[in-house]
Every structure is written in structure tokens, then in C-alpha cells.
Write a protein that holds these residues in place. Structure first.
Motif, PDB file in Angstrom:
ATOM      1  N   TYR A 127     -23.614   5.729  47.574  1.00 39.12           N
ATOM      2  CA  TYR A 127     -24.145   4.469  48.084  1.00 39.12           C
ATOM      3  C   TYR A 127     -25.665   4.472  48.106  1.00 39.12           C
ATOM      4  CZ  TYR A 127     -25.012   0.371  50.885  1.00 39.12           C
ATOM      5  OH  TYR A 127     -25.481  -0.849  51.305  1.00 39.12           O
ATOM      6  N   ARG A 128     -26.267   5.582  48.528  1.00 40.88           N
ATOM      7  CA  ARG A 128     -27.724   5.652  48.629  1.00 40.88           C
ATOM      8  C   ARG A 128     -28.385   5.444  47.260  1.00 40.88           C
ATOM      9  NH1 ARG A 128     -27.973  10.524  50.305  1.00 40.88           N
ATOM     10  NH2 ARG A 128     -27.670   9.987  52.487  1.00 40.88           N
ATOM     11  N   ILE A 129     -27.826   6.068  46.230  1.00 36.24           N
ATOM     12  CA  ILE A 129     -28.399   5.948  44.894  1.00 36.24           C
ATOM     13  C   ILE A 129     -28.215   4.531  44.353  1.00 36.24           C
ATOM     14  CG2 ILE A 129     -28.189   6.746  42.506  1.00 36.24           C
ATOM     15  CD1 ILE A 129     -27.365   9.494  43.676  1.00 36.24           C
ATOM     16  N   ALA A 130     -27.011   3.985  44.482  1.00 37.32           N
ATOM     17  CA  ALA A 130     -26.752   2.636  43.987  1.00 37.32           C
ATOM     18  C   ALA A 130     -27.533   1.598  44.775  1.00 37.32           C
ATOM     19  CB  ALA A 130     -25.257   2.337  44.050  1.00 37.32           C
ATOM     20  N   ASN A 131     -27.717   1.839  46.060  1.00 39.13           N
ATOM     21  CA  ASN A 131     -28.445   0.906  46.911  1.00 39.13           C
ATOM     22  C   ASN A 131     -29.888   0.734  46.435  1.00 39.13           C
ATOM     23  OD1 ASN A 131     -29.084  -0.514  49.558  1.00 39.13           O
ATOM     24  ND2 ASN A 131     -30.393   1.284  49.743  1.00 39.13           N
ATOM     25  N   THR A 132     -30.577   1.831  46.152  1.00 38.87           N
ATOM     26  CA  THR A 132     -31.956   1.746  45.685  1.00 38.87           C
ATOM     27  C   THR A 132     -32.041   1.023  44.353  1.00 38.87           C
ATOM     28  OG1 THR A 132     -32.520   3.805  46.831  1.00 38.87           O
ATOM     29  CG2 THR A 132     -34.000   3.103  45.057  1.00 38.87           C
ATOM     30  N   ALA A 133     -31.072   1.280  43.457  1.00 40.29           N
ATOM     31  CA  ALA A 133     -31.085   0.646  42.148  1.00 40.29           C
ATOM     32  C   ALA A 133     -30.745  -0.839  42.225  1.00 40.29           C
ATOM     33  CB  ALA A 133     -30.104   1.362  41.217  1.00 40.29           C
ATOM     34  N   ALA A 134     -29.935  -1.236  43.215  1.00 37.27           N
ATOM     35  CA  ALA A 134     -29.500  -2.628  43.315  1.00 37.27           C
ATOM     36  C   ALA A 134     -30.457  -3.506  44.121  1.00 37.27           C
ATOM     37  CB  ALA A 134     -28.106  -2.692  43.956  1.00 37.27           C
ATOM     38  N   LEU A 135     -31.213  -2.913  45.023  1.00 32.96           N
ATOM     39  CA  LEU A 135     -32.022  -3.700  45.950  1.00 32.96           C
ATOM     40  C   LEU A 135     -33.021  -4.634  45.267  1.00 32.96           C
ATOM     41  CD1 LEU A 135     -32.402  -4.292  48.912  1.00 32.96           C
ATOM     42  CD2 LEU A 135     -33.941  -2.321  49.084  1.00 32.96           C
ATOM     43  N   PRO A 136     -33.723  -4.215  44.191  1.00 28.75           N
ATOM     44  CA  PRO A 136     -34.645  -5.156  43.533  1.00 28.75           C
ATOM     45  C   PRO A 136     -33.953  -6.411  43.009  1.00 28.75           C
ATOM     46  CG  PRO A 136     -35.115  -2.915  42.827  1.00 28.75           C
ATOM     47  CD  PRO A 136     -33.832  -2.856  43.603  1.00 28.75           C
ATOM     48  N   PRO A 344     -38.121   1.449  35.383  1.00 26.03           N
ATOM     49  CA  PRO A 344     -37.321   0.367  34.801  1.00 26.03           C
ATOM     50  C   PRO A 344     -35.956   0.268  35.478  1.00 26.03           C
ATOM     51  CG  PRO A 344     -38.359   1.665  33.074  1.00 26.03           C
ATOM     52  CD  PRO A 344     -38.604   2.395  34.366  1.00 26.03           C
ATOM     53  N   GLY A 345     -35.462  -0.956  35.615  1.00 26.60           N
ATOM     54  CA  GLY A 345     -34.223  -1.179  36.346  1.00 26.60           C
ATOM     55  C   GLY A 345     -33.042  -0.398  35.823  1.00 26.60           C
ATOM     56  N   ASP A 346     -32.975  -0.201  34.499  1.00 30.87           N
ATOM     57  CA  ASP A 346     -31.833   0.519  33.942  1.00 30.87           C
ATOM     58  C   ASP A 346     -31.978   2.030  34.044  1.00 30.87           C
ATOM     59  OD1 ASP A 346     -33.900   0.677  32.158  1.00 30.87           O
ATOM     60  OD2 ASP A 346     -32.719   0.186  30.383  1.00 30.87           O
ATOM     61  N   HIS A 347     -33.080   2.505  34.663  1.00 30.48           N
ATOM     62  CA  HIS A 347     -33.283   3.929  34.902  1.00 30.48           C
ATOM     63  C   HIS A 347     -33.351   4.260  36.396  1.00 30.48           C
ATOM     64  CE1 HIS A 347     -34.396   3.763  30.688  1.00 30.48           C
ATOM     65  NE2 HIS A 347     -34.501   5.076  30.642  1.00 30.48           N
ATOM     66  N   LEU A 348     -33.238   3.261  37.242  1.00 27.14           N
ATOM     67  CA  LEU A 348     -33.429   3.487  38.678  1.00 27.14           C
ATOM     68  C   LEU A 348     -32.380   4.411  39.268  1.00 27.14           C
ATOM     69  CD1 LEU A 348     -34.596   0.246  40.547  1.00 27.14           C
ATOM     70  CD2 LEU A 348     -35.455   2.576  40.829  1.00 27.14           C
ATOM     71  N   GLY A 349     -31.144   4.309  38.790  1.00 27.39           N
ATOM     72  CA  GLY A 349     -30.104   5.180  39.317  1.00 27.39           C
ATOM     73  C   GLY A 349     -30.413   6.639  39.059  1.00 27.39           C
ATOM     74  N   ARG A 350     -30.828   6.958  37.825  1.00 30.84           N
ATOM     75  CA  ARG A 350     -31.130   8.346  37.489  1.00 30.84           C
ATOM     76  C   ARG A 350     -32.363   8.839  38.239  1.00 30.84           C
ATOM     77  NH1 ARG A 350     -30.551   7.047  31.222  1.00 30.84           N
ATOM     78  NH2 ARG A 350     -30.858   4.984  32.155  1.00 30.84           N
ATOM     79  N   ALA A 351     -33.363   7.978  38.409  1.00 32.85           N
ATOM     80  CA  ALA A 351     -34.547   8.380  39.167  1.00 32.85           C
ATOM     81  C   ALA A 351     -34.192   8.636  40.631  1.00 32.85           C
ATOM     82  CB  ALA A 351     -35.628   7.306  39.058  1.00 32.85           C
ATOM     83  N   GLN A 352     -33.391   7.746  41.225  1.00 30.59           N
ATOM     84  CA  GLN A 352     -33.002   7.940  42.615  1.00 30.59           C
ATOM     85  C   GLN A 352     -32.056   9.123  42.758  1.00 30.59           C
ATOM     86  OE1 GLN A 352     -34.206   6.669  45.314  1.00 30.59           O
ATOM     87  NE2 GLN A 352     -32.783   7.768  46.641  1.00 30.59           N
ATOM     88  N   GLY A 353     -31.246   9.395  41.742  1.00 29.94           N
ATOM     89  CA  GLY A 353     -30.397  10.578  41.778  1.00 29.94           C
ATOM     90  C   GLY A 353     -31.229  11.846  41.883  1.00 29.94           C
TER      91      GLY A 353
END
Length: 424
Positions: A127-136, A344-353
Motif C-alpha cells: 500500500y505504501r508504495i502504490a500510495n506514493t505512485a497514485a497520489l499525484p 516520471p509517473g511510470d517509474h514512481l513505484g520502483r523509486a518508492q520501492g
């Protein structure tokens, strides 16, 4: 992607229906989850009478962020983030609900509690990783600083409210009560996420999966972004230094003759400082600029920390830690803002991971170091050692090239992000 007012200007977040749903659901589940984190070792102690298992059941919760942080980051960038978040919420509901059911049936076992701890930590990581990627996608590019502040506020409120709530429910209602409340909170979160209308990404079809490259992509992205890279270094080392601060403060407070109630007040002050920092972080950056705010934060923290060496009463320790917590919250908000803004939005999950791996991985190591220092040098020797690290960190912040890229040079979707010269 973003919610905007009719005239094309970004909405205030309080007028953004999707943000209100996200904020309310996340706050409720965060309070419930933190209550479970407090109640779980208490329940293990009640069931087994073993302090060892009570400690171990908490420590196993550090495993999923370390093992799953990077793979979950890849997943979040390739599949529906809404699905990841709602699945995490529903799995948490079922997992945690097994505790009160088994307790009421007098069938609760230690292996079950270990499994619940592992499962809950894994879903929280997802949830934490997806949350950061989805918030923008929920807030739009113009409100990332405010959104980061509200996100930090959620964790501050939960840290402040959940421990006494968990203790009250555990002692006066039932040892299973905190878990029932947590399960219900995750159900509410799942419903709130499903009600959000904004698409949460990812925005485009994913390229063919190449695991070796995908697992390291977050690191490559962060290394290419000077501001994000610098803030990541500062935050990771800061997490390491302060991982065992709770243990240090308890020892200092006890040495000063503080009661249990006074020790609790020290942590309450930290919660208040954290909430104030999350509320004022955006204003601090607008007033000082990114570089001055970050450098000032680190020098002030290094200056305040030695005050713990003085023979001060518990309220003095609480004041020092509250001031430091304020500054830590300011940095956390800035780090999240620039992570969401520049990656970039399509890399946010990996960066937050990667960020999850670094932040969570530093906690057990930092806690162990604090325990070792206390054993070797005592509380005051530990303060001196940690302050030396803080001074080195302040020196790095002062000379770091990454912080010279001020806020007016940082853009997201072609829009300036606030700070001096930009629009808030």
C-alpha cells in the motif's frame, strides 16, 4: 489525470472529492494499523508469557519491506495501482480479522500471530508504495507539496493517537478489540479507494518484463535526479540515526528520574512536533527555499541534539525531541514532494520501492547500533556519537550539489512546483 476547477486552476485539496476519500480512508486505516502494531506484542505476551516472542513478532515485520520492496515497486508500475491498494486493504482485513475470531474461540496460537504480523507488514508495504505512485493522479501536479504534507500528517496523527487507543481497548474492552477496529478500518479504506474516480495509473502499457533491469530501475532514476538523490541520502542516514531514538530517550528519561507517565509525554511531544512540521513544511520551503530549509534543518538538529547531555527534567527532553521531530517531518515532506515531482509517473513505484527498502532496512540496523552504543558508552556517550553523525550529515547537506537545484528549476508535467520564484 488531475482534478481541476472549472476555470482550469487546480482545486484546493479540501475541495477535491477524491483526495478527501483518500485522506479519510488512509488516516483511519493508519490509526488502526498502528494500534495493531502496539497491541500485537502485548497479545503475544498475554498468550505465551514470553518477552522473547513478544519482541520477535515485532521484528519479523521488518522482513517484508526488505524482501518485497523492490519487486512490489515493479508491480506497482505495471498493474493497476487501485487494484494493488484495494487488494492490500482486503487482505489486511481478512488477516487481522482472524485474530479476534481465534481469540474468541480460544484457538489463538503463536504461529498464527507470526503469520498475521508478516502478512500485515507485506500488505502495508504494498500500500505504501502504490500510495506514493497514485497520489499525484489524485491531487494534480500543482498540489504535490500540500499532498506530501497531508500524507505526513496522517502518519503523525496515527502515531499520536494509536498507542493510547490500543492500550485503552486492550485493557478495558478486550485484547482482541484493537484488531477488530483495525480490520474494520481496512474495510473502510477499500471502499474509499473504490469510490475514487481519478485514474490512479499506471498511464501506459508496460514494456516486456526484464527483472534484472526493472529491480534496479528505481535506483537509476533516483541517481539521475540531483535533488531527489541528495534528499534520499539525507533521509536514509537520518532514519538510521534515529531508528533507536525511542530507546535512547527512555534511558535518558529514566536516568533523570522520570515516571512512566513522563516518559509517555516525551513521545507525545515528538508526535506534536511531527504534526506541526508536516503542517508547516510547505510554508518553510516557500519562505526559505529548498536549499536553505534543508541545510538549516540539519545544522539545527545537530545543535539541538547535545542538549540531551544536560541534566534536564523529562519536560526538557520532551522539548528537545519535539523540536527535532518538527524538523524531521519538514524534511520528510520535502523528500516526498520532490520524489513525486521529479520521478516520471511510470517509474514512481520502483523509486518508492527503493525508498521503502532503504528506510525500512536502516531501522533494525540503527536500532541495533543504538543498543550497542548504550551498552558500551552509556546514554551520554551515545548522544555524542550520534551527534557526530548528525554534524557530518549537516556538512554533507551544506556542500551537496543536488541542493543547488532550487525549487524554481524543478518541474512536473511542465509546471513549476513552488518555492521561491514558483507558484505554491
Amino acid at each position: 489525470m488531475t482534478a481541476t476547477a472549472a476555470e482550469g486552476r487546480p482545486q484546493r485539496l479540501r475541495d477535491n472529492r477524491d483526495f478527501r476519500l483518500w485522506w479519510g480512508g488512509t488516516l483511519l486505516s493508519s490509526v488502526g494499523d498502528e494500534a495493531t502494531r502496539v497491541a500485537l506484542p502485548l497479545l503475544v505476551l498475554l498468550v505465551t508469557g514470553s518477552p522473547l516472542h513478544a519482541g520477535l513478532v515485532g521484528s519479523v515485520q521488518a522482513i517484508p519491506p526488505l524482501v518485497l520492496g523492490l519487486p512490489l515497486g515493479v508491480l506497482v508500475d505495471r498493474v493497476s495501482r487501485r487494484s494493488v491498494m484495494t487488494t492490500a486493504a482486503f487482505v489486511s482485513t481478512v488477516s487481522i480479522a482472524t485474530v479476534p475470531v481465534a481469540f474468541l474461540m480460544d484457538a489463538l496460537t503463536l504461529p498464527q500471530l507470526y503469520l498475521v504480523a508478516l502478512c500485515n507488514s507485506a500488505t502495508a508495504t504494498a500500500y505504501r508504495i502504490a500510495n506514493t505512485a497514485a497520489l499525484p493522479h489524485i491531487t494534480g501536479p500543482h498540489r504535490l507539496g500540500e499532498a506530501a504534507g497531508q500524507n505526513e500528517t496522517i502518519w503523525g496523527v496515527s502515531a499520536l493517537l494509536a498507542p493510547p487507543l490500543a492500550g485503552l481497548l486492550f485493557e478495558t474492552v478486550s485484547p482482541a478489540a484493537p484488531f477488530l477496529v483495525d480490520a474494520l478500518s481496512f474495510t473502510v479504506l477499500a471502499v474509499a479507494l473504490l469510490a475514487i474516480r481519478s485514474p490512479l495509473g499506471p498511464d501506459a502499457d508496460s514494456a516486456p518484463l526484464r527483472w534484472r533491469r526493472e529491480l534496479t530501475e528505481g535506483a537509476r532514476v533516483i541517481l539521475r535526479l540531483p535533488v531527489v538523490r541528495c534528499l534520499t541520502v539525507l533521509a536514509t542516514i537520518g532514519d538510521f540515526v534515529f531508528a533507536g531514538i525511542g530507546l535512547l530517550l527512555i534511558v535518558l528519561a529514566r536516568e533523570s528520574g522520570a515516571s512512566g507517565l513522563e516518559v509517555g509525554a516525551v513521545f507525545t511531544a515528538a508526535g506534536v512536533g511531527s504534526l506541526a512540521g508536516s503542517a508547516l513544511a510547505r510554508r518553510v520551503e516557500l519562505t526559505l527555499g529548498l536549499r536553505a530549509a534543508v541545510i538549516g534543518k540539519h545544522w539545527l538538529t545537530a545543535a539541538f541534539f547535545p542538549a540531551l547531555l544536560l541534566d534536564v527534567p523529562s519536560w526538557g527532553i520532551a522539548t528537545v525531541w519535539g523540536l527535532i521531530a518538527f524538523q524531521v517531518a519538514v524534511l520528510n515532506v520535502m523528500q516526498m514532494k520532490y520524489l513525486m515531482a521529479q520521478v516520471p509517473g511510470d517509474h514512481l513505484g520502483r523509486a518508492q520501492g527503493l525508498m521503502t527498502l532503504l528506510s525500512q532496512g536502516s531501522v533494525p540496523l540503527g536500532y541495533a547500533l543504538t543498543g550497542l552504543l548504550l551498552d558500551l558508552f552509556g546514554a551520554r556517550g551515545t548522544v555524542l556519537f550520534l551527534d557526530a553523525v548528525l554534524l557530518a550529515l549537516a556538512g554533507y547537506a551544506t556542500v551537496a550539489r543536488g541542493l543547488r537545484a532550487t525549487a524554481e528549476n524543478v518541474h512536473f508535467d511542465g509546471q513549476p512546483l513552488g518555492g521561491p520564484g514558483g507558484k505554491p
